[in-house]
Design a protein around this motif. Structure first.
Motif, PDB file in Angstrom:
ATOM      1  N   PRO A  91       0.870  -1.332  -0.090  1.00  0.00           N
ATOM      2  CA  PRO A  91      -0.040   0.045  -0.013  1.00  0.00           C
ATOM      3  C   PRO A  91       0.815   1.173  -0.075  1.00  0.00           C
ATOM      4  CG  PRO A  91      -1.103  -1.523   1.429  1.00  0.00           C
ATOM      5  CD  PRO A  91       0.272  -1.942   1.098  1.00  0.00           C
ATOM      6  N   ASP A  92       1.982   1.446   0.811  1.00  0.00           N
ATOM      7  CA  ASP A  92       2.824   2.460   0.627  1.00  0.00           C
ATOM      8  C   ASP A  92       3.499   2.734  -0.558  1.00  0.00           C
ATOM      9  OD1 ASP A  92       4.627   0.228   1.108  1.00  0.00           O
ATOM     10  OD2 ASP A  92       5.802   1.465   2.450  1.00  0.00           O
ATOM     11  N   ALA A  93       3.474   1.620  -1.610  1.00  0.00           N
ATOM     12  CA  ALA A  93       3.869   1.916  -2.979  1.00  0.00           C
ATOM     13  C   ALA A  93       3.093   1.881  -3.994  1.00  0.00           C
ATOM     14  CB  ALA A  93       4.995   0.856  -3.044  1.00  0.00           C
ATOM     15  N   PHE A  94       1.608   2.260  -3.592  1.00  0.00           N
ATOM     16  CA  PHE A  94       0.831   2.238  -4.829  1.00  0.00           C
ATOM     17  C   PHE A  94       0.942   3.136  -5.866  1.00  0.00           C
ATOM     18  CE2 PHE A  94      -3.266   0.509  -2.085  1.00  0.00           C
ATOM     19  CZ  PHE A  94      -2.588  -0.821  -2.136  1.00  0.00           C
ATOM     20  N   GLY A  95       1.397   4.451  -5.422  1.00  0.00           N
ATOM     21  CA  GLY A  95       1.987   5.486  -6.346  1.00  0.00           C
ATOM     22  C   GLY A  95       2.943   4.954  -7.299  1.00  0.00           C
ATOM     23  N   LEU A  96       3.589   3.908  -7.162  1.00  0.00           N
ATOM     24  CA  LEU A  96       4.930   3.462  -7.943  1.00  0.00           C
ATOM     25  C   LEU A  96       4.381   2.625  -9.283  1.00  0.00           C
ATOM     26  CD1 LEU A  96       7.475   2.796  -5.441  1.00  0.00           C
ATOM     27  CD2 LEU A  96       7.283   4.732  -6.845  1.00  0.00           C
ATOM     28  N   GLY A  97       2.803   2.352  -9.124  1.00  0.00           N
ATOM     29  CA  GLY A  97       2.260   1.403 -10.460  1.00  0.00           C
ATOM     30  C   GLY A  97       2.620   1.818 -11.645  1.00  0.00           C
ATOM     31  N   ARG A  98       2.315   2.981 -11.940  1.00  0.00           N
ATOM     32  CA  ARG A  98       2.894   3.625 -13.273  1.00  0.00           C
ATOM     33  C   ARG A  98       4.160   3.490 -13.565  1.00  0.00           C
ATOM     34  NH1 ARG A  98       0.940   9.477 -15.103  1.00  0.00           N
ATOM     35  NH2 ARG A  98      -0.864   8.474 -15.962  1.00  0.00           N
ATOM     36  N   GLN A  99       5.154   3.722 -12.826  1.00  0.00           N
ATOM     37  CA  GLN A  99       6.517   3.765 -13.504  1.00  0.00           C
ATOM     38  C   GLN A  99       6.933   2.282 -13.401  1.00  0.00           C
ATOM     39  OE1 GLN A  99       9.062   5.719 -10.294  1.00  0.00           O
ATOM     40  NE2 GLN A  99      11.147   5.260 -11.577  1.00  0.00           N
ATOM     41  N   ILE A 100       6.673   1.473 -12.493  1.00  0.00           N
ATOM     42  CA  ILE A 100       6.940  -0.048 -12.736  1.00  0.00           C
ATOM     43  C   ILE A 100       6.203  -0.548 -13.781  1.00  0.00           C
ATOM     44  CG2 ILE A 100       6.610  -2.341 -11.495  1.00  0.00           C
ATOM     45  CD1 ILE A 100       6.764  -0.694  -8.775  1.00  0.00           C
ATOM     46  N   SER A 101       5.098  -0.463 -14.118  1.00  0.00           N
ATOM     47  CA  SER A 101       4.431  -0.800 -15.189  1.00  0.00           C
ATOM     48  C   SER A 101       5.030  -0.264 -16.559  1.00  0.00           C
ATOM     49  CB  SER A 101       2.972  -0.696 -15.274  1.00  0.00           C
ATOM     50  OG  SER A 101       2.255  -1.272 -14.033  1.00  0.00           O
TER      51      SER A 101
END
Length: 157
Positions: A91-101
């Motif tokens: 949850p503390d990394a939900f904002g990284l989804g776009r960069q990882i994807s």
């Protein structure tokens, strides 16, 4: 500070980190197949299964790191003749989804084995803008292990 995203294999992650991640109720909200409490045995079985996919297919799920710290797992898993992409973040990394994807999809575009990628999302996921921005198209609803999912496809060629 710049966020450096790297991918590594799941056996390199401490089991306790995966246990904490997968037992967080915020992670389970959109994972209808997540029905058990994770412990060391569950993590061991999970990692063995994902490593088996790597041996069989030459590709599989990674652990995702942000500046060297574990933030989740996902990647490509062969489902029949299709490569399905999954992403399960803390949850503390939900904002990284776009960069990882973005990094994972770039990998798929460069890999001749992957002419397209599929995405399976539970119907509880209402915000699908990220898939639209990627160019993924809705295919339809599918049943996976008795559970309905929304299926999308992104051509990578």
């Amino acid at each position: 500070m710049k966020t450096e995203i790297t991918f590594t294999r799941l056996p390199r992650i401490r089991p306790d980190e995966i246990i904490a991640h997968m037992n967080d109720p915020r992670v389970a909200e959109h994972m209808p197949l997540l029905t058990v409490t994770w412990d060391r045995a569950a993590v061991a079985k999970f990692v063995v299964g994902k490593e088996r996919n790597w041996r069989r297919d030459g590709l599989g799920h990674w652990a995702f790191l942000s500046n060297g710290q574990y933030v989740g797992w996902g990647g490509f898993q062969k489902e029949g003749d299709e490569w399905d992409y999954g992403l399960v973040l803390r949850p503390d990394a939900f904002g990284l989804g776009r960069q990882i994807s973005r990094k994972a999809i770039a990998f798929a575009v460069a890999d001749a084995r992957i002419p397209f990628v599929t995405f399976l999302l539970p119907p509880s996921r209402k915000n699908l803008g990220a898939l639209d921005r990627l160019g993924a198209k809705f295919v339809g609803e599918v049943d996976y292990d008795g559970t309905p999912f929304l299926k999308f496809r992104l051509d990578t060629e």
